[in-house]
Design an enzyme around this catalytic site. Structure first.
Site, mmCIF file in Angstrom:
data_model
loop_
_atom_site.group_PDB
_atom_site.id
_atom_site.type_symbol
_atom_site.label_atom_id
_atom_site.label_comp_id
_atom_site.label_asym_id
_atom_site.label_seq_id
_atom_site.Cartn_x
_atom_site.Cartn_y
_atom_site.Cartn_z
ATOM 1 C CE1 TYR A 54 -3.167 -3.205 0.004
ATOM 2 C CE2 TYR A 54 -3.590 -2.513 2.317
ATOM 3 C CZ TYR A 54 -3.627 -3.385 1.207
ATOM 4 O OH TYR A 54 -4.542 -4.290 1.161
ATOM 5 C CB SER A 194 -13.412 -4.717 -0.820
ATOM 6 O OG SER A 194 -11.967 -4.502 -1.311
ATOM 7 N N PRO A 195 -15.283 -4.715 2.296
ATOM 8 C CG PRO A 195 -15.499 -4.126 4.519
ATOM 9 C CD PRO A 195 -14.489 -4.314 3.354
ATOM 10 C CG LEU A 196 -18.228 -0.726 3.249
ATOM 11 C CD1 LEU A 196 -17.924 0.573 3.901
ATOM 12 C CD2 LEU A 196 -19.809 -0.949 3.643
ATOM 13 N N GLY A 198 -15.462 -2.159 -2.059
ATOM 14 C CA GLY A 198 -14.147 -1.486 -2.486
ATOM 15 C C GLY A 198 -14.616 -0.232 -3.256
ATOM 16 N N GLY A 199 -15.524 0.492 -2.432
ATOM 17 C CA GLY A 199 -16.096 2.018 -3.105
ATOM 18 C C GLY A 199 -16.897 1.770 -4.238
HETATM 19 P P1 NAP Z 1 -13.924 -0.739 1.378
HETATM 20 O O1 NAP Z 1 -13.689 -0.859 2.611
HETATM 21 O O2 NAP Z 1 -14.941 -2.000 0.843
HETATM 22 O O3 NAP Z 1 -14.784 0.682 0.861
HETATM 23 C C1 NAP Z 1 -14.042 1.952 1.149
HETATM 24 C C2 NAP Z 1 -14.921 2.943 0.532
HETATM 25 O O4 NAP Z 1 -15.992 3.017 1.156
HETATM 26 C C3 NAP Z 1 -14.234 4.223 0.688
HETATM 27 O O5 NAP Z 1 -14.634 5.259 -0.395
HETATM 28 C C4 NAP Z 1 -14.789 4.722 2.022
HETATM 29 O O6 NAP Z 1 -15.081 6.364 2.082
HETATM 30 C C5 NAP Z 1 -16.079 4.290 1.825
HETATM 31 N N1 NAP Z 1 -16.756 4.018 3.205
HETATM 32 C C6 NAP Z 1 -16.325 3.754 4.372
HETATM 33 N N2 NAP Z 1 -17.389 3.660 5.429
HETATM 34 C C7 NAP Z 1 -18.315 4.004 4.834
HETATM 35 C C8 NAP Z 1 -19.632 4.485 5.448
HETATM 36 N N3 NAP Z 1 -19.780 4.198 6.574
HETATM 37 N N4 NAP Z 1 -20.753 4.910 4.557
HETATM 38 C C9 NAP Z 1 -20.361 4.873 3.328
HETATM 39 N N5 NAP Z 1 -19.157 5.134 2.733
HETATM 40 C C10 NAP Z 1 -18.103 4.569 3.492
HETATM 41 O O7 NAP Z 1 -12.870 -0.861 0.236
HETATM 42 P P2 NAP Z 1 -11.421 -1.347 0.444
HETATM 43 O O8 NAP Z 1 -10.381 -0.288 0.955
HETATM 44 O O9 NAP Z 1 -11.036 -1.930 -0.692
HETATM 45 O O10 NAP Z 1 -11.487 -2.433 1.579
HETATM 46 C C11 NAP Z 1 -11.101 -2.522 2.809
HETATM 47 C C12 NAP Z 1 -9.766 -2.804 3.098
HETATM 48 O O11 NAP Z 1 -9.668 -4.355 2.827
HETATM 49 C C13 NAP Z 1 -8.634 -2.257 2.436
HETATM 50 O O12 NAP Z 1 -8.467 -0.907 3.058
HETATM 51 C C14 NAP Z 1 -7.425 -3.226 2.832
HETATM 52 O O13 NAP Z 1 -6.873 -2.921 4.183
HETATM 53 C C15 NAP Z 1 -8.041 -4.304 2.663
HETATM 54 N N6 NAP Z 1 -7.903 -5.157 1.220
HETATM 55 C C16 NAP Z 1 -7.317 -6.131 1.143
HETATM 56 C C17 NAP Z 1 -7.002 -6.766 -0.244
HETATM 57 C C18 NAP Z 1 -6.214 -8.011 -0.374
HETATM 58 O O14 NAP Z 1 -5.891 -8.418 -1.544
HETATM 59 N N7 NAP Z 1 -5.994 -8.659 0.650
HETATM 60 C C19 NAP Z 1 -7.732 -6.292 -1.334
HETATM 61 C C20 NAP Z 1 -8.455 -5.019 -1.029
HETATM 62 C C21 NAP Z 1 -8.627 -4.387 0.055
HETATM 63 P P3 NAP Z 1 -13.860 7.250 2.833
HETATM 64 O O15 NAP Z 1 -12.567 6.667 2.842
HETATM 65 O O16 NAP Z 1 -14.150 8.592 2.060
HETATM 66 O O17 NAP Z 1 -14.583 7.420 4.246
#
Ligand code: NAP
Length: 285
Positions: A54, A194-196, A198-199
Site C-alpha cells: 500500500y 472490501s466489505p463495502l 471497495g468503493g
Molecule cells: P471498502 O472498505 O469496501 O470501501 C472503502 C470505501 O467506502 C471508501 O470510499 C470509503 O470512503 C467508503 N466508506 C467507508 N465507510 C463508509 C460508510 N460508513 N458509509 C459510506 N461509505 C463508506 O474498500 P477497500 O479499501 O477496498 O477494502 C477495505 C480494506 O481491505 C482495504 O483498505 C485493505 O486494508 C483491505 N484489502 C485487502 C485486499 C487483499 O488483497 N488482501 C484487497 C483489497 C482490500 P472514505 O474513505 O471517503 O471514508
C-alpha cells in the site's frame, strides 16, 4: 465493539477493524488518514490492516504514526508481496515492515496472494521462522483458494494458519461456497476485505438498493452499516476491515458491530443478494 476469536488462538480481535488501502498515496491527505485511524482506535476498531504494497510502504508509515503511544492496544496486520515470497525475501520484507511500522512485532502476517514465482513451502518456512523468532505472533494468507489454504496449513506444520483474508461482502458472496465452510470447520478466521464493495457499493435506484434501504430504515442504520453487520451475522468465523477516512464513516463503521438484524432482515437480504451458483475463483481486488 464486538470481539471474536482469531482462529483457535484464544486471541480476541475486534469484529470490525480498519483497512488502509490507498492511504499514504497523497501526502496532502496523510493527516486525515492518521486522524481517521486514531478515531477508529478510540471507538474500538483496534485491528488495523495494512500491507507493504500500500502506497509502496507509506501506508505502514502512517499506521506507525496513528498507533504511536497506543501500540499495545492495537492488533496490527500486514502483508508480504508474492514477489518477496522466497525464504530470505519474506524475512527481509518482515524486517522492512517492522521498521516502517516502528514496532517490534507484527500481530498477524499474511502472504498477500499466492506467488507463481516461489514455492509455497519456502514462504511458509519463512513465516514459521518469523513466529519462532518472535517477530510475528500469528500467520495467515490472503486471496487463497480452499485447496491452497490446505496446502499452506500442511506446510506450516505446528504453526497454525489462523486467517484467510478474501474479497467478501453482500455483493460478492462466492466465499460462502467453499472458503467460509472451510474456515468454520478448521477454525480459521475469514477476514472479509472490501466489505463495502471497495468503493463500488450497491448502485442507487436498483432493486437491491431498495431492499438494502428498507432494511436499513427498519433497523435505524445506513445501508453501509447494514452491509457490515450482515457479514458479522453470516458466521462467527468472519471479521471485517472497512476502510474509511471521513470521520462520519469511521463512526458509522464502529457502530455497525452492534447492529442486530432480524431473521426477516437477513432473509430479505439473502434473496436480493444471492450466493453465486458456480464456484469460480474469487476476484482479487
Ligand atoms: P471498502 O472498505 O469496501 O470501501 C472503502 C470505501 O467506502 C471508501 O470510499 C470509503 O470512503 C467508503 N466508506 C467507508 N465507510 C463508509 C460508510 N460508513 N458509509 C459510506 N461509505 C463508506 O474498500 P477497500 O479499501 O477496498 O477494502 C477495505 C480494506 O481491505 C482495504 O483498505 C485493505 O486494508 C483491505 N484489502 C485487502 C485486499 C487483499 O488483497 N488482501 C484487497 C483489497 C482490500 P472514505 O474513505 O471517503 O471514508
Amino acid at each position: 465493539m464486538v470481539f471474536r476469536q482469531l482462529g483457535r488462538t484464544g486471541q480476541q480481535i475486534p469484529a470490525i477493524g480498519q483497512g488502509t488501502w490507498r492511504m499514504g498515496e497523497r501526502r496532502t491527505e496523510d493527516r486525515q488518514a492518521i486522524e481517521a485511524l486514531r478515531l477508529g482506535i478510540e471507538l474500538g476498531m483496534t485491528l488495523i490492516d495494512t500491507a507493504e504494497m500500500y502506497a509502496s510502504g507509506r501506508a505502514e508509515e502512517l499506521v506507525a504514526q496513528a498507533v504511536a503511544g497506543v501500540r499495545e492496544k492495537v492488533f496490527l496486520v500486514t502483508k508480504v508481496l508474492p514477489d518477496h515470497a522466497s525464504y530470505e525475501g519474506v524475512l527481509q520484507a518482515a524486517r522492512d515492515s517492522l521498521r516502517r511500522l516502528r514496532t517490534e512485532w507484527i500481530d498477524l502476517y499474511l502472504l498477500h496472494w499466492p506467488s507463481d514465482r516461489y514455492p509455497l513451502s519456502e514462504t511458509m518456512r519463512a513465516m514459521a521462522q518469523l513466529v519462532r523468532d518472535g517477530l510475528v505472533r500469528y500467520v495467515g494468507v490472503s486471496n487463497f483458494s480452499a485447496a491452497q489454504v490446505d496446502e499452506a496449513r500442511q506446510l506450516l506444520g505446528e504453526v497454525p494458519l489462523v486467517c484467510n483474508q478474501v474479497f467478501y461482502w453482500l455483493g460478492q458472496r462466492a466465499a460462502e461456497l467453499r472458503l467460509l465452510p472451510q474456515c468454520e470447520k478448521e477454525g480459521i478466521t475469514l477476514m472479509a476485505y472490501s466489505p463495502l464493495g471497495g468503493g463500488r457499493f450497491v448502485r442507487p435506484g436498483t432493486r437491491r438498493a431498495q431492499v438494502l434501504e428498507r432494511v436499513a430504515r427498519r433497523v435505524g442504520a445506513t445501508p453501509h452499516q447494514v452491509a457490515l453487520a450482515w457479514l458479522l451475522h453470516r458466521s462467527p468465523a468472519v471479521v471485517t476491515i472497512p476502510k474509511a477516512v471521513r470521520p462520519e464513516h469511521v463512526r458509522q463503521n464502529a457502530r455497525a458491530a452492534d447492529l442486530a438484524l432480524s431473521p426477516q432482515d437477513l432473509q430479505e437480504l439473502d434473496q436480493a443478494f444471492p450466493v453465486p451458483a458456480t464456484d469460480e475463483p474469487l476476484p482479487v481486488l
